[in-house]
Write a protein that holds these residues in place. Structure first.
Motif, mmCIF file in Angstrom:
data_model
loop_
_atom_site.group_PDB
_atom_site.id
_atom_site.type_symbol
_atom_site.label_atom_id
_atom_site.label_comp_id
_atom_site.label_asym_id
_atom_site.label_seq_id
_atom_site.Cartn_x
_atom_site.Cartn_y
_atom_site.Cartn_z
ATOM 1 N N LEU A 51 0.830 -1.203 0.000
ATOM 2 C CA LEU A 51 0.000 0.000 0.000
ATOM 3 C C LEU A 51 0.866 1.256 0.000
ATOM 4 C CD1 LEU A 51 -2.826 -1.058 2.497
ATOM 5 C CD2 LEU A 51 -2.938 -0.987 0.000
ATOM 6 N N ALA A 52 1.943 1.244 0.777
ATOM 7 C CA ALA A 52 2.836 2.405 0.825
ATOM 8 C C ALA A 52 3.494 2.647 -0.536
ATOM 9 C CB ALA A 52 3.893 2.209 1.904
ATOM 10 N N ALA A 53 3.868 1.583 -1.225
ATOM 11 C CA ALA A 53 4.495 1.727 -2.540
ATOM 12 C C ALA A 53 3.522 2.312 -3.559
ATOM 13 C CB ALA A 53 5.015 0.371 -3.019
ATOM 14 N N ILE A 54 2.270 1.892 -3.487
ATOM 15 C CA ILE A 54 1.244 2.469 -4.363
ATOM 16 C C ILE A 54 1.107 3.960 -4.076
ATOM 17 C CG2 ILE A 54 -1.221 2.447 -4.933
ATOM 18 C CD1 ILE A 54 -1.127 -0.601 -4.104
ATOM 19 N N GLY A 55 1.100 4.302 -2.782
ATOM 20 C CA GLY A 55 0.964 5.696 -2.394
ATOM 21 C C GLY A 55 2.121 6.559 -2.837
ATOM 22 N N ASN A 56 3.321 5.993 -2.846
ATOM 23 C CA ASN A 56 4.481 6.760 -3.308
ATOM 24 C C ASN A 56 4.319 7.177 -4.763
ATOM 25 O OD1 ASN A 56 5.812 6.691 -0.845
ATOM 26 N ND2 ASN A 56 6.912 4.803 -1.325
ATOM 27 N N TRP A 57 3.788 6.276 -5.577
ATOM 28 C CA TRP A 57 3.563 6.639 -6.982
ATOM 29 C C TRP A 57 2.491 7.718 -7.093
ATOM 30 C CZ3 TRP A 57 -0.484 6.603 -10.436
ATOM 31 C CH2 TRP A 57 -0.138 6.807 -11.776
ATOM 32 N N LEU A 58 1.427 7.579 -6.290
ATOM 33 C CA LEU A 58 0.330 8.536 -6.358
ATOM 34 C C LEU A 58 0.735 9.923 -5.861
ATOM 35 C CD1 LEU A 58 -2.703 6.294 -5.374
ATOM 36 C CD2 LEU A 58 -2.519 7.683 -7.442
ATOM 37 N N ASP A 78 6.541 -2.044 -18.319
ATOM 38 C CA ASP A 78 6.717 -3.436 -17.914
ATOM 39 C C ASP A 78 7.471 -3.496 -16.595
ATOM 40 O OD1 ASP A 78 5.449 -4.281 -20.217
ATOM 41 O OD2 ASP A 78 7.320 -4.465 -21.349
ATOM 42 N N GLU A 79 6.987 -4.348 -15.717
ATOM 43 C CA GLU A 79 7.453 -4.356 -14.335
ATOM 44 C C GLU A 79 8.940 -4.653 -14.201
ATOM 45 O OE1 GLU A 79 5.794 -6.033 -10.056
ATOM 46 O OE2 GLU A 79 4.742 -6.450 -11.927
ATOM 47 N N ASN A 80 9.462 -5.535 -14.996
ATOM 48 C CA ASN A 80 10.858 -5.954 -14.845
ATOM 49 C C ASN A 80 11.755 -5.449 -15.972
ATOM 50 O OD1 ASN A 80 10.340 -7.532 -12.451
ATOM 51 N ND2 ASN A 80 9.355 -9.044 -13.779
ATOM 52 N N SER A 81 11.295 -4.422 -16.658
ATOM 53 C CA SER A 81 12.080 -3.871 -17.768
ATOM 54 C C SER A 81 12.548 -2.457 -17.445
ATOM 55 C CB SER A 81 11.235 -3.855 -19.052
ATOM 56 O OG SER A 81 10.830 -5.160 -19.403
ATOM 57 N N PRO A 82 13.650 -2.022 -18.044
ATOM 58 C CA PRO A 82 14.116 -0.657 -17.820
ATOM 59 C C PRO A 82 13.163 0.361 -18.435
ATOM 60 C CG PRO A 82 15.408 -1.722 -19.533
ATOM 61 C CD PRO A 82 14.539 -2.788 -18.945
ATOM 62 N N VAL A 83 13.233 1.585 -17.960
ATOM 63 C CA VAL A 83 12.429 2.659 -18.522
ATOM 64 C C VAL A 83 12.885 2.900 -19.957
ATOM 65 C CG1 VAL A 83 11.812 5.104 -18.337
ATOM 66 C CG2 VAL A 83 12.093 3.709 -16.253
ATOM 67 N N PRO A 84 11.983 2.926 -20.926
ATOM 68 C CA PRO A 84 12.392 3.087 -22.323
ATOM 69 C C PRO A 84 12.887 4.507 -22.612
ATOM 70 C CG PRO A 84 10.011 3.134 -22.148
ATOM 71 C CD PRO A 84 10.524 2.774 -20.786
ATOM 72 N N ALA A 85 13.571 4.652 -23.730
ATOM 73 C CA ALA A 85 14.097 5.960 -24.129
ATOM 74 C C ALA A 85 13.003 6.866 -24.670
ATOM 75 C CB ALA A 85 15.201 5.795 -25.173
ATOM 76 N N LYS A 129 14.689 2.514 -11.364
ATOM 77 C CA LYS A 129 14.295 1.105 -11.284
ATOM 78 C C LYS A 129 12.860 0.989 -10.764
ATOM 79 C CE LYS A 129 18.536 -0.232 -12.293
ATOM 80 N NZ LYS A 129 18.866 -0.853 -13.592
ATOM 81 N N GLY A 130 12.156 0.019 -11.293
ATOM 82 C CA GLY A 130 10.837 -0.313 -10.768
ATOM 83 C C GLY A 130 9.793 0.762 -10.945
ATOM 84 N N VAL A 131 9.861 1.527 -12.025
ATOM 85 C CA VAL A 131 8.868 2.572 -12.287
ATOM 86 C C VAL A 131 7.631 1.926 -12.917
ATOM 87 C CG1 VAL A 131 8.387 4.720 -13.501
ATOM 88 C CG2 VAL A 131 10.691 4.272 -12.622
ATOM 89 N N PRO A 132 6.458 1.977 -12.265
ATOM 90 C CA PRO A 132 5.280 1.300 -12.821
ATOM 91 C C PRO A 132 4.641 2.031 -13.989
ATOM 92 C CG PRO A 132 4.742 2.340 -10.739
ATOM 93 C CD PRO A 132 6.224 2.497 -10.916
#
Length: 479
Positions: A367-374, A413-420, A465-468
């Motif tokens: 829940l905290a991780a979801i909130g960090n994105w929000l 994608d959850e396990n992929s790097p942020v695209p260019a 890393k890990g940007v949803p």
């Protein structure tokens, strides 16, 4: 049979799968807008919130099993083939002797919801098994009549609602219309073949009228004795007037009796709204004036919808606490939230506290991780409304209710790097527009080729890393 035997088979059989019925609460195109100005105002306020928490907590938390449904004798419900049903029911009802949540901590729940960015609560005051999580005068089958009775916070619902109000969330009371413990719903004289009441109401009107009185009185208690209430969330859609049974209801596959299980919703609604002006009533699947928003369960509708709705979806595989539950990742929940909001709905996320009265640490962490994105991207979620072109591949769009801002939310994608680069081919910004990356506040470079927009992602963001999801904001031209 011994309690230990039941506990073992419940864990082995009932926690192995969710046992959910996918078509119990499907999305419908039938909707009736409210006419009461206070209800309309409350509904618009609720549509701004977008993200809520539904809490299932009751006797079923003690063994960590599916909520209530193990009592139901339908062929989709699994029990040990050598078990005795009457013994099982007595064991289940007897869990009231073991339910003693001495670590009950509603402030932890409310803080976790606040940290997650949630804006409203739906708390289960009574599920289908009939065990009441509030101090009702209508039955002794309640949390305040057992080992927890002497606790200062024994009237659980009162303290849950208070804790969430302190955090500024809208407050909703879940209430099950069927009650499998009540002798006025499941008459002990007869067997209980399915979810419906087990006697012919036409032949025994007195008994059904007692059940209607019982239901009215309990809802009245919730509406009068538990502070300000925003939502009355009524579950158990098979308890309904017979004339409202449609092909949509028949498609559930559940038995439909020949009599009407009408509990007089107009009378209940009049009482409830007199006590709580503007109250939203969610009589699930019973389309009409008392279904102020719709509630597809464990799914997201295929298309954008114009009327108010929410997807109620569990964080794990189960509504209540199950120790072996597999929790969704924060990224998965964020993706669902984005899709739901882009299609015009809200997300009601289900969590189940442990039998001791606390939330499990992995639940709180997610829940905290979801909130960090929000915290960085919430402007694209809260106070938004759907836009006609709502999806281009993995990019979803919302628009501000109050400004000319349009938001493009790109699922990663959850396990992929942020695209260019990120691309989309609808909602092209007007010539000369600036596109801002919401999480940093910085403008980004982009090019437009025909109807295609290509946004260049800054190098620093690509290293994250890990940007949803990434969210971009631009201003549309004035009318």
């Amino acid at each position: 049979m011994r309690v230990s035997f039941y506990y073992l088979f419940v864990l082995l059989i009932l926690t192995g799968s969710t046992m959910a019925q996918e078509q119990v609460h499907p999305q419908s195109t039938q909707y009736e807008w409210p006419t009461d100005p206070a209800v309309k105002e409350k509904l618009e306020n609720w549509r701004d919130q977008k993200f809520g928490m539904i809490i299932h907590w009751g006797l079923y938390a003690v063994p960590g099993m599916i909520e209530s449904w193990a009592l139901c004798s339908e062929d989709w419900v699994s029990r040990d083939t050598n078990s005795n049903y009457c013994d099982f029911k007595n064991w289940y009802w007897g869990l009231k002797k073991d339910f003693n949540p001495v670590q009950f901590n509603p402030d932890q729940w409310a803080q976790a919801a606040k940290d997650a960015g949630m804006r409203y609560l739906v708390f289960t005051t009574k599920h289908h098994d009939g065990f009441c999580m509030f101090d009702t005068k209508e039955t002794d089958f309640k949390i305040t009549n057992g080992p927890f009775a002497g606790n200062a916070k024994a009237n659980v619902a009162k303290y849950v609602f208070e804790a969430f109000r302190k955090q500024g969330l809208m407050i909703g009371a879940y209430y099950s219309k069927p009650d499998w413990h009540s002798p006025y719903y499941w008459w002990p004289m007869y067997a209980t073949p399915d979810r419906n009441n087990n006697y012919d109401i036409r032949k025994h009107p007195w008994r059904w009228n007692r059940f209607k009185e019982y239901t009215y009185n309990q809802i009245s208690e919730l509406m009068h004795d538990y502070g300000s209430m925003d939502i009355l969330w009524l579950d158990g859609g098979w308890v309904r007037p017979l004339e409202t049974v449609t092909d949509e209801v028949r498609a559930w596959g559940a038995a439909i009796p020949a009599w009407s299980q009408d509990i007089d919703m107009p009378k209940i609604a009049e009482m409830a709204r007199k006590a709580q002006p503007g109250l939203l009533i969610v009589d699930r699947t019973v389309h009409g004036p008392y279904e102020n928003y719709q509630t597809p369960e464990q799914r997201v509708p295929d298309k954008q919808l114009e009327h108010p709705w929410e997807s109620c979806i569990t964080l794990g595989d189960n509504w209540g606490y199950v120790p072996t539950d597999k929790l969704k990742t924060p990224s998965k929940v964020i993706h669902q939230l984005i899709e739901v909001v882009a299609k015009g709905g809200s997300l009601l996320l289900g969590v189940g506290p442990k039998p001791d009265g606390t939330l499990d640490a992995p639940v709180v962490e997610r829940l905290a991780a979801i909130g960090n994105w929000l915290k960085a991207n919430g402007a694209a979620i809260y106070n938004t409304r759907p836009i006609q072109g709502y999806q281009s591949g993995k990019v979803y769009f919302t628009q501000s209710k109050n400004t000319r801002s349009v938001y493009a939310l790109a699922l990663l994608d959850e396990n992929s790097p942020v695209p260019a680069t990120i691309e989309w081919d609808i909602n092209v910004p007007p010539k000369g527009s600036k596109i801002k990356l919401l999480s940093t506040g910085a403008n980004v470079k982009y090019v437009i080729n025909g109807e295609k927009v290509k946004v260049n992602i800054p190098a620093a963001v690509q290293k994250m890393k890990g940007v949803p999801a990434l969210t971009f904001e631009f201003i549309v031209a004035a009318d």
